[in-house]
Design an enzyme around this catalytic site. Sequence first.
Site, PDB file in Angstrom:
ATOM      1  N   SER A 154       0.837  -1.195   0.000  1.00  0.00           N
ATOM      2  CA  SER A 154       0.000   0.000   0.000  1.00  0.00           C
ATOM      3  C   SER A 154       0.878   1.253   0.000  1.00  0.00           C
ATOM      4  CB  SER A 154      -0.958  -0.053   1.188  1.00  0.00           C
ATOM      5  OG  SER A 154      -1.990   0.880   1.042  1.00  0.00           O
ATOM      6  N   ASP A 200      -8.865  -4.492  -5.892  1.00  0.00           N
ATOM      7  CA  ASP A 200      -8.412  -3.705  -4.746  1.00  0.00           C
ATOM      8  C   ASP A 200      -9.224  -2.416  -4.632  1.00  0.00           C
ATOM      9  OD1 ASP A 200      -6.893  -2.130  -2.887  1.00  0.00           O
ATOM     10  OD2 ASP A 200      -5.147  -3.377  -3.339  1.00  0.00           O
ATOM     11  N   HIS A 233      -7.493  -5.862  -0.516  1.00  0.00           N
ATOM     12  CA  HIS A 233      -6.366  -4.929  -0.585  1.00  0.00           C
ATOM     13  C   HIS A 233      -5.060  -5.714  -0.536  1.00  0.00           C
ATOM     14  CE1 HIS A 233      -4.270  -1.207  -0.306  1.00  0.00           C
ATOM     15  NE2 HIS A 233      -3.955  -1.307   0.972  1.00  0.00           N
TER      16      HIS A 233
END
Length: 515
Positions: free
Chosen positions: A228, A454, A484
Amino acid sequence: MPKSFRARAAALTASALLLPALLAGCGEDGDPGQDLPDQKLSWRDCPAPSEAQGGGPSPSPLPGGGRWQCATMKAPLDWDDPEGDTIDLELIRARSSGPADRRIGSLIFNFGGPGGSGVTTLPAFGEDYERLRTRYDLVSFDPRGVGRSAPVLCLNDRQMDAHFQQDATPDDDAERAELLESTKSFNEACADRSERILPHVRTTDTARDLDLMRQVLGDDKLYYFGISYGTELGGVYAHLFPEKVGRAVFDAVVDPTQDPEQGSLGQARGFQRALGNYAENCVSQTEECPVGDTAEDVKDRIAALLKDLDSKPIPGIPPRELTQTEALNGIAQALYSQEFWEFLTDGLEQAYEGDGTILMALSDSMTGRGENGEYSNFVPANVAINCADDTPRYTAEDVERSLPRFRAASELFGDYLAWGLITCTDWAVPGAAEHPDVSAPGASPILVIGNTGDPATPYEGTRRMVRALGEGVGVELTYKGQGHGAYDSGNECVRNAVHGYLLDGKVPPAGTVCT
């Protein structure tokens, strides 16, 4: 994770739209400090996490008896003055489980946010990385401003409760004024309590900490796993220190080409897409979906619930009530992983009966609130890093002009993400740039993994990261899945590609697709 839902109220976070940039004069590769790299870390048994780290017990041993150790590294407070004041950065590691002659080095993890404590997150997922520990020491850290590393502090716990119960999607002038005043109060509290650290939490600062960490750990190259926001940090590191990049994996990729508004708009589409995927999955099950008869019915009923909560909250976790904003937080949290979809179904079914307990628990997880009512410093750190990174300062008028586009992107999340743009209004520290520079000519190949489902870091950013890194650097891998990130999904194809690269140096073919 972009400015993602993970922190709303004061910032949209958790994932990745954070767009930092380079500090003036900090673009060259070089020695980060004359004496600092020579420091020797003193490893010790890890204490129980602090309140800022999220609390809880000390980390449990790994399978086979591997234990976690913690240490403190000194870093300059101001990288423009490396001989000046220093701050303490907290590190954690588990030593390699394999033969010493097979050890490659230290694999450093950043799990995103920005604002997440790596010292608490790595042990929580430690078993997932056991294969990687056969050739690496597993290492993570609390970035500056986070957890035990000179944490950014803002409101107290009682004030945080009130902050997250406010209406984050104003419908009239009075509600808009209240939201603006709440944001101002939050930002002023951060400036009052954290004045010393606020100017020094840009992603470029943390990238320089990362290079110092590499040196102190004794590695010639950086071996890195960024998830991320961690992909943005990794990209900024690669730009600053291209010759020091070893084997690196970027998973759940932040789009480095977008400004905060573009990123939030992409995230609105991503969460709406994930909600549709959840609804389709629910109604396709063998048993009847308890929250709707069709996918459209599921989404319509959720919209109706949120509309009702706007004017009439329902009981949540006593003594708090579940508001519209907290319900949105809870729904978003559940969309981060397909494993949470069953909790979303239970939470919605419960909320339709007038009980908001499960959705509020999901919301608390999103905002860093523990069962004891204490908050980690995830949200303050997230806001501080985003606002130090991002140049734009949006006004309420900017939001009003953008609302039609956000609503077109997502009926459910559009208003929420649009109003999140005011987070950095009147922030005490100017932002660095509209988006980060991640160009890294000459760097070793970086494996860049995107997940088509995602919600927080939409898949479209994966290819843009590959292009921005430069020819011959980014190697794209696509996972056709939900949630995610890709590696922690357990998909065998993704894991084999990552293991082959990190453990044996085998770069998968560009354009590899895993299903």
